[in-house]
Design a protein around this motif. Sequence first.
Motif: not given
Lengths: 800, 341
Positions: B86-90
């Motif tokens: 999720e952090l990466k996507f963000k």
Amino acid sequence: MLVSVNWLKDYVDIDVPVREFADRMILSGSNIETVEEIGNKFSKIQVARIEKITPHPNADKLVICQLDVGEDELLQVVTGAKNVFEGALVPVIRHGGRLPDGTVIKKGKLRGEVSNGMLCSAEELGYEDKVIAKELKDGIWILDGDFKPGTDIKDALEIEDSVIDFEITPNRPDCLSMLGMAREAAAVFGKKKKEPAISAENEEGDVNEYISVEDKKPDLCPRYTARVIKDVKIGPSPWWMQKRLMHGGMRPVNNIVDITNFVMMEYGQPLHAFDINHLKGGKIVIDTAEDGTKFTTLDGVERELDSSMLMINDADGPVAVAGVMGGLNSEITENTDTVVLESANFNGDSVRLTAKKLGLRTEASGKFEKGIDANLCARAADRFCRLVEELGCGTVVGGSVDVYPEVQAPRPLDVRVSRINKVLGTDIPGQDMADIFRSLEMEAELNGDIIHVVPPTVRQDLNIEEDYVEEVARMYGYDRLPVTLPAGGSAASMTKNETIRGKAREILTAYGLDEILTYSFVSPESVDKVNVSETDLMHRNFVKIINPLGEDTSVMRTMLIPSMMSTLERNNARGNKAVRLFEIGKIFNDSKINCDGMPAEADGLCIGIYGGGADFFVLKGYIEGLLDHLGIRDAEFSAESGLATYHPGRCANIISNGEMIGTMGQIRPDVAERYGISEEVYCCELLFSVIIGQTNTEIIYKALPKYPAVTRDIAMTVDEKITVRELEDEIRAEGGNILESIELFDVYRGIQIAPGKKSVAFALTYRVPDRTLTDDEVSSRQHKIVESLETKFGAELRKM
Amino acid sequence: MLLDDIREILEEAQKSIDKAESMEKSEELRVKYLGKKGELTKILRTMGGLTPEERKKVGQFANEARNAIQNRITDKMDEFKKRQQELKFKAETVDVTEPGKVHVLGAKHPITQTIDEMTRIFMNMGFSLAEGPEVETVFMNFDALNAGPNHPSRDMTDTFYITDKTLLRTQTSPVQARTLLSQDPPLRIISPGRVYRCDTPDATHSPVFHQVEGLVVAEGITMADLKGTLSEFARQMFGPDTKTKFRPHHFPFTEPSAEVDVSCFKCGGKGCKVCKGSGWIEILGCGMVHPNVLRIGGIDTEKYTGFAFGIGVERIAMLKYEIDDIRMFYENDERFLAQFR
């Protein structure tokens, strides 16, 4: 051809609205440019009698008129017109009235005096200047006739009318007349045409006592009819006739001239009136002029004649240019008391050439040029006499002089019903076709498949069976013909040239270039502007136009670059950045005359670019890509420094299969400057026809390699003067059959490289189709290559 | 005794796994409890003194505990992975409203595009392309097309001459004359190309322009075929609802001749700026080939009939693209050209 619908109604009973009338005439072949309504675009204009005129107390140029408008009180109107007088009948527009141009007239004070309206000119009622009688041009319209003051002007003058402008095609000169259009209208609407009365009722004397006619050129003047009118009283023609002329686009002059024009418009036969007192010897001689004779035409211009021009002469010399214009020396004047009327038939080509040589095209010459039926002469002359009598402006002298050696007989033809149906794709019964012919005033007799047709002699366009096919088709109605597609046919094919042009356009537009089209003719100086050498015949042997629009468009282009440069100039001047353009177009050259006497004509292709990082290799990339896609894979670019169009260090000739296929490079900055472009401009001029000849779009699949490749890079420093191609050629020679490909991936000049040197780096791919190469094989070959580059070019190997 | 120890380990492990705050910590805990030297393994090694029954019981219990710990760790790890993703996507989120990276294609000239379109339609109806020279003979341009020696179009005010025998073609019909002279019927050709007339350039006139002319000669060709062919062309060019109107006209080349109007393709015939309120637009001239023309080509006029037509390309392009000045085509302003990409 302007046709007043009211006038047309004198000959045909038209009982449909004008719009419907126009539509049906169009579908029968009488095309219409415009339909104009006349005399209904104004309001509150009445007939007024000027009872009293008094000076304006505050203005010298104005007068105060008291008008009888049929009411108890007189109407006061102030006017500046000069031609008003007490007792005159004039049009007056009342308070709140509207003129055709939309102006609404309000009562008010002019320099302190009340004005309850305005006196009107003919122009203010909507007539064009060119149809208004000269004496009324600069003043109020003085009405000639017995009109009751207060009557609405529309009722008094009956001027409401529709004027249709017919577009008459050159094959139908018979339609350039009211009676011609009446014949068409009668056929379209199934009516009977009414012929005008043509015989004078009271004739006196014998024409032969007044005039004799000698026709020395019957080939140029097939017929000459003359009649004489005595006791002529010149004056204005009545309003009904003036109105007909004005609505037909002609200016009323006086009764005799007006009748000649009226009859010309009615029959399409030009007439000319001479004052007999100015015809020396009482004779008319028709003959060509003597070279160099001076003659002053009616318009007051002295003209020089030559021996090709047909003239009307009296005993002393010329009195008129036959079919073109009369002479000043025999003009009708107020004092004329006896008139000779000419109703003649002149050869159309002769009239056309004479009018052209004299620079004098008239209504009459225009009609003769297109061809007139010689049988009209007598009828038109008689009609003239009849109108003279009706208007009471003279006494008709008995008889006519009619020189008509070879009477034009009708030309009958047998046409086949089956053939007409075969061409039209119809099944129209012969009886219906015969009826169509009869409706057009032809005699038609049906006998089996044959219709024997006798057209009236005015229809000079009816000569062969196909002409009658058209008559049937247009009267039957093109809209009623069936709709089918042609049977049979075979697969369509494209030409090779157009196929390859299309492919080139696809490739270049895919690269982001926009296609341009420029004129094929240019200024002969256009090649000077791009520094084409004086001795370069390929670009200087122009195909010249005899009659160009101007010097700028006087020769066919021999190359595309000058037009491209002008296009780039325009784009640059308009602030367009990063412009990428190409043109494919014909180039012409007069030096290689084909066997049929035609100049050489070939396809050229030009690319022109500036801005947005344009450089030599951007342009070269477009060309290489184009050639590659056209299957030309071995084109060589060789440096060219001898063309003054280009930068001497940035120009190359392009050669393929031993043929020159074009030149490319940077346009010399001083040349670009002439076009106002300070940026670097790159252009190429390709001989596209040669390229088309070499194009090979056949594709044959090569099996994909089964064994892996080995790639080794090689980078070296060499002298600037060593070209990439020299290095590549050497690498290829030493690489032998195991070297699959060479790719240049870097050329570097800069601080890390000694001045006058450059660093060049290639990636070499080694592969053989039948096995995997060993490391040793590759290394030893790579070593040989390096050694050879070092010895031959003094290359210094750089560590990668 | 052992069972209690195992239970204790299990509880302790579950507690510490729940508290773990990173993937690394979770991995540490896995090693601590389940590894080869892990606590659970250690306990199992002390099972030596137990009866087989007890051993079975303890073993079973230990396995359950092992699985429970393993599952707890796996869940925890999944949770961390998900959070990391999720952090990466963000971090990788793009602004979708930023412009795309375009490789701009160039444009074929609108005249070329119009010719191509017409060519495509007529080729689909079996018409082959034919080309001819732009510098033509007077014979091919006029005589062979039944324009007599005094035809006004021959005037120097109308036609550009190169010599008294050659000129710049005023129409592409000479290509048809050449075809009639060189080929035998059946013929079905179109000839697109450049033509020239002595017109000073203004908004509606150009001394250089383009035409597409067509010719069909075969046995049994009728005026009905002409109507059908051109009506079909009009529908394909201007839309399926396009209506055509054939008006009688005159051309030296054809007899009978017609001009063709199409219902306005901008307003559908209601009347607009393009059709000047009439609902109709004149687009071409046509007719049945004049027998004189066929005869010059040595064709038996009793056996063969034909039709011909000529269309002004600039006119069609101006109507279609609503261009009000013909000079725009030859100015080649890049901003104009780019509109036809």
